[in-house]
Design an enzyme around this catalytic site. Structure first.
Site, PDB file in Angstrom:
ATOM      1  N   ASN A   9      -5.552   1.464   2.062  1.00 23.55           N
ATOM      2  CA  ASN A   9      -5.347   0.333   2.963  1.00 23.55           C
ATOM      3  C   ASN A   9      -6.601  -0.526   2.846  1.00 23.55           C
ATOM      4  O   ASN A   9      -7.643  -0.188   3.397  1.00 23.55           O
ATOM      5  CB  ASN A   9      -5.158   0.836   4.404  1.00 23.55           C
ATOM      6  N   TRP A  10      -6.468  -1.596   2.068  1.00 20.89           N
ATOM      7  CA  TRP A  10      -7.664  -2.423   1.776  1.00 20.89           C
ATOM      8  C   TRP A  10      -8.088  -3.257   2.983  1.00 20.89           C
ATOM      9  O   TRP A  10      -9.186  -3.806   2.993  1.00 20.89           O
ATOM     10  CB  TRP A  10      -7.374  -3.341   0.575  1.00 20.89           C
ATOM     11  N   LYS A  11      -7.226  -3.418   3.949  1.00 16.48           N
ATOM     12  CA  LYS A  11      -7.511  -4.228   5.156  1.00 16.48           C
ATOM     13  C   LYS A  11      -7.889  -5.658   4.753  1.00 16.48           C
ATOM     14  O   LYS A  11      -7.368  -6.173   3.783  1.00 16.48           O
ATOM     15  CB  LYS A  11      -8.598  -3.559   6.002  1.00 16.48           C
ATOM     16  N   HIS A  94      -0.250  -0.186  12.280  1.00 22.50           N
ATOM     17  CA  HIS A  94      -1.643   0.266  12.172  1.00 22.50           C
ATOM     18  C   HIS A  94      -2.339   0.015  13.510  1.00 22.50           C
ATOM     19  O   HIS A  94      -2.082  -0.996  14.168  1.00 22.50           O
ATOM     20  CB  HIS A  94      -2.347  -0.480  11.035  1.00 22.50           C
ATOM     21  N   GLU A  96      -5.137  -1.090  14.180  1.00 23.48           N
ATOM     22  CA  GLU A  96      -5.841  -2.378  14.255  1.00 23.48           C
ATOM     23  C   GLU A  96      -4.863  -3.496  14.613  1.00 23.48           C
ATOM     24  O   GLU A  96      -5.203  -4.425  15.335  1.00 23.48           O
ATOM     25  CB  GLU A  96      -6.563  -2.657  12.922  1.00 23.48           C
ATOM     26  N   GLU A 166      -2.863   8.674  12.239  1.00 23.14           N
ATOM     27  CA  GLU A 166      -4.229   8.156  12.172  1.00 23.14           C
ATOM     28  C   GLU A 166      -4.869   8.154  13.555  1.00 23.14           C
ATOM     29  O   GLU A 166      -4.679   7.198  14.332  1.00 23.14           O
ATOM     30  CB  GLU A 166      -4.214   6.724  11.639  1.00 23.14           C
ATOM     31  N   GLY A 172     -12.496   4.533  10.331  1.00 26.77           N
ATOM     32  CA  GLY A 172     -13.691   3.743  10.027  1.00 26.77           C
ATOM     33  C   GLY A 172     -14.942   4.233  10.736  1.00 26.77           C
ATOM     34  O   GLY A 172     -15.963   3.553  10.745  1.00 26.77           O
ATOM     35  N   SER A 212     -11.057   8.263   8.011  1.00 28.88           N
ATOM     36  CA  SER A 212     -12.276   8.705   7.321  1.00 28.88           C
ATOM     37  C   SER A 212     -12.008   9.803   6.290  1.00 28.88           C
ATOM     38  O   SER A 212     -12.858  10.675   6.080  1.00 28.88           O
ATOM     39  CB  SER A 212     -13.346   9.135   8.331  1.00 28.88           C
ATOM     40  N   GLY A 233      -8.785   4.055   4.175  1.00 30.71           N
ATOM     41  CA  GLY A 233      -9.378   2.733   4.362  1.00 30.71           C
ATOM     42  C   GLY A 233     -10.616   2.575   3.487  1.00 30.71           C
ATOM     43  O   GLY A 233     -10.539   2.239   2.309  1.00 30.71           O
ATOM     44  N   GLY A 234     -11.778   2.836   4.062  1.00 31.57           N
ATOM     45  CA  GLY A 234     -13.063   2.603   3.389  1.00 31.57           C
ATOM     46  C   GLY A 234     -13.136   3.173   1.974  1.00 31.57           C
ATOM     47  O   GLY A 234     -13.558   2.479   1.035  1.00 31.57           O
TER      48      GLY A 234
HETATM   49  C1  PEP Z   1      -7.193   3.182   7.983  1.00 31.40           C
HETATM   50  O1  PEP Z   1      -7.580   2.201   8.585  1.00 31.40           O
HETATM   51  O2  PEP Z   1      -5.989   3.272   7.672  1.00 31.40           O
HETATM   52  C2  PEP Z   1      -8.165   4.212   7.658  1.00 31.40           C
HETATM   53  C3  PEP Z   1      -7.763   5.430   7.535  1.00 31.40           C
HETATM   54  O3  PEP Z   1      -9.475   3.806   7.527  1.00 31.40           O
HETATM   55  P1  PEP Z   1     -10.736   4.723   7.118  1.00 31.40           P
HETATM   56  O4  PEP Z   1     -10.307   5.593   5.978  1.00 31.40           O
HETATM   57  O5  PEP Z   1     -11.801   3.765   6.748  1.00 31.40           O
HETATM   58  O6  PEP Z   1     -11.065   5.541   8.331  1.00 31.40           O
END
Ligand code: PEP
Length: 249
Positions: A9-11, A94, A96, A166, A172, A212, A233-234
């Site tokens: 998920n590049w956001k 999501h 966010e 999640e 994050g 994470s 994500g990251g």
């Molecule tokens: C996400 O936002 O879907 C996610 C899992 O982010 P991260 O891996 O950065 O926690």
């Protein structure tokens, strides 16, 4: 046997030209026939990324869609637009989007119904806040999110949906759920699907963990019986993503 699905998920990261560089960097690292690999990218990156991954094992996803077919919805993107651009998967719900953009469980239900009607493969996110976890209501909360999201979805349709568990406190933050915590909730999600539909649907649906996940902790998380993949994500913006995709090697 459920095939594992590892989705990035590049956001709101990577301009179109940066996106092309990232695709090139990851190209030799994300080859694993045992895993479905998906890049969920910002809307403006969809067309260049679809072109850049042609001939590879990578599938492209969007980070959002709108539930109406077309019309006066400034700034929104329809399922038909995504399909025409070559998108296969789409994230919805999501945390966010729920938090910053006030999306409700009912909105997510409408998005899920629209994606399924049009033939997109949905990735439906759910998860609890730290406060909810500390209050001991995690499973009740998630069961409610799932029950509302899946209203009107048939068992046949549900089998093709991916659910991403999640925990909001793990996104994050660098704070990953332990594999036992993640498994406990993913198992409860599968049971909920079994209650809504039947055993066959519960056995077929794929459930990801997200929060994470990284090159260091992916092996342990992905070894759990009810965790069928990761939403990342990251770490999806780095070569680490290749390590996660190849977690079984
Ligand atoms: C996400 O936002 O879907 C996610 C899992 O982010 P991260 O891996 O950065 O926690």
């Amino acid at each position: 046997m459920r095939k594992k699905i590892i989705a990035g998920n590049w956001k709101m990261n990577e301009t179109p030209s940066e996106a092309l560089k990232l695709v090139e960097t990851l190209k030799p690292l994300v080859n694993n026939p045992d895993v479905d690999v998906v890049y969920c990218v910002p809307a403006i990156d969809i067309v260049p990324v679809v072109n850049a991954v042609k001939g590879t094992n990578v599938h492209v996803g969007a980070e959002n869609l709108y539930f109406e077919d077309k019309g006066a919805y400034t700034g929104e993107i329809s399922a038909d637009m995504l399909l025409d651009a070559g998108v296969e998967y789409v994230i919805m719900g999501h945390s966010e989007r729920r938090g910053y953009f006030h999306e409700t469980d009912e909105d997510i239900n409408r998005k899920l119904l629209k994606a399924l009607e049009k033939g997109l493969k949905p990735i439906v996110c759910c998860g609890e806040s730290l406060e909810q976890r500390e209050e001991g209501i995690t499973e009740d909360w998630i069961r409610m999110q799932i029950k509302i999201a899946f209203k009107g979805v048939t068992a046949e349709q549900a089998k093709g949906v991916v659910i991403a568990y999640e925990p909001i406190w793990a996104i994050g933050t660098g704070k990953t759920a332990t594999s036992e915590q993640a498994e406990e909730v993913c198992k409860a999600i599968r049971e909920t699907i079994g209650e809504i539909y039947d055993e066959a649907t519960a056995a077929a649906i794929r459930i990801q963990y997200g929060g994470s996940m990284n090159a260091g902790n992916c092996k342990e998380l992905l070894a759990m019986p009810d965790i069928d993949g990761g939403l990342i994500g990251g770490a999806s913006l780095k070569p680490d993503f290749g390590t996660i995709v190849n977690y079984n090697k």
